[in-house]
Design an enzyme around this catalytic site. Structure first.
Site, PDB file in Angstrom:
ATOM      1  N   TYR A  89       0.824  -1.206   0.000  1.00 34.07           N
ATOM      2  CA  TYR A  89       0.000   0.000   0.000  1.00 34.07           C
ATOM      3  C   TYR A  89       0.861   1.260   0.000  1.00 34.07           C
ATOM      4  CZ  TYR A  89      -3.757   3.140   1.589  1.00 34.07           C
ATOM      5  OH  TYR A  89      -4.665   4.159   1.718  1.00 34.07           O
ATOM      6  N   LYS A 137       1.072   4.082  -2.937  1.00 35.96           N
ATOM      7  CA  LYS A 137       0.731   5.479  -2.680  1.00 35.96           C
ATOM      8  C   LYS A 137       1.904   6.409  -2.985  1.00 35.96           C
ATOM      9  CE  LYS A 137      -3.520   4.880  -1.530  1.00 35.96           C
ATOM     10  NZ  LYS A 137      -4.574   5.273  -2.503  1.00 35.96           N
TER      11      LYS A 137
END
Length: 328
Positions: free
Chosen positions: A165, A169
């Site tokens: 993640y 990002k």
């Protein structure tokens, strides 16, 4: 609504629009006058959002599909053009979590999160910017074009249990800056937000909402910033990264050089790096015991104390960023 904030006559695509942040953003954009093309995986949720928009007097069409698929991005842009005559705003929000420590993460968990988040942002950005570039060439000047991407504090903090993640990002932030720089001549304004919001995706991290009063992590607190960045008033803002939640919006400073080491100042007679010169130069970076991870921005944790009520830990002292809402 104040001049420059209305989106009357504008068309927006919102991905991940069925729940959480995407839903709140879609409703807010529609409330400002935008016509919506809503995307999510097949299911009733995104259709319910479209029905809610229509019941309030707005216009919305649903295009279901996997946002990681090239054809989905193509379909969203072509639907906006065919149904509403053009495209003005792209809000990328779709996401998924597969949290695990890096030493236990499976290839499938890594690939899925990178695919939905980073590839998903790329696919829509690719088709939208191609449309705007051609429109700019046809008009002979810049066009109205806004992108709001969804990053996360996970990439700023190095969230320990979210290597997939956080990496996705970070990539989204880089994609945002590249898009802002490379497409400015066509009128494109691209920004990223790092929101904290209590959604279905973050329920395990955020816990239950407080009883009574205002929930500072309600996704609706994020939506006004998205609408502003999508509006004519936001035309002077591009390539920025915001951390936003209830009552707080922080503009992140770009990375900067912390210090510079020169080989000739560390015993290198010819001014070139030697192993001994590197050891001499970098010794100050290894002064803490235990070592404290660098290149992380833990200052954003302190933003939480004002509205959420938990303290941000001091640097290197038991950080657990994902517990504090680093993930959106």
């Amino acid at each position: 609504m104040a001049d420059g904030l209305t989106l009357d006559g504008r068309t927006a695509i919102v991905t991940g629009a069925g729940n959480g942040l995407g839903r709140a953003e879609a409703l807010a954009l529609a409330g400002a006058g935008a016509r919506l093309v809503l995307n999510d995986l097949p299911g009733p949720a995104v259709h319910q959002v479209a029905e809610e928009i229509a019941a309030a007097g707005g216009e919305a069409v649903v295009r279901e599909g996997d946002i990681g698929e090239w054809a989905t991005g193509e379909d969203l842009v072509s639907t906006a053009v065919a149904r509403f005559g053009g495209l003005d705003i792209l809000v990328n929000n779709a996401g998924v979590l597969r949290d695990r420590m890096v030493f236990t993460m499976s290839p499938e968990e890594w690939d899925l999160v990178l695919r939905v988040h980073l590839r998903g942002h790329f696919v829509t950005t690719r088709h939208a910017t191609a449309y705007w570039r051609e429109a700019s060439k046809q008009s002979g000047g810049p066009v109205y074009a806004r992108i709001v991407n969804t990053s996360s504090e996970a990439f700023l903090l190095g969230s320990a249990g979210q290597p997939n993640y956080a990496a996705a990002k970070a990539g989204i932030t880089a994609l945002t800056v590249v898009t802002a720089r490379s497409c400015a001549r066509y009128g494109v304004r691209a920004n990223a937000i790092c929101p904290r919001a209590r959604t279905g995706m973050t329920a395990d991290l955020m816990g239950a909402a407080p009883e009574g009063g205002v929930d500072p992590l309600d996704p609706r607190h994020v939506a006004p910033l998205v609408v502003y960045l999508s509006s004519p008033a936001g035309s002077g803002i591009t390539g920025e990264v915001f951390v936003v939640h209830g009552g707080v919006a922080a503009v992140m400073e770009p990375p900067r050089v912390r210090t510079v080491f020169l080989a000739h100042e560390h015993g290198s007679p010819d001014g070139m790096w030697s192993l001994d010169a590197v050891a001499s130069a970098l010794a100050p970076l290894a002064a803490s015991d235990p070592p404290s991870p660098g290149f992380a921005c833990e200052d954003t944790l302190a933003l939480a104390t004002e509205t959420i009520g938990f303290p941000g830990p001091a640097r290197g002292q038991g950080q657990n960023p994902e517990r504090y809402g680093a993930a959106r």
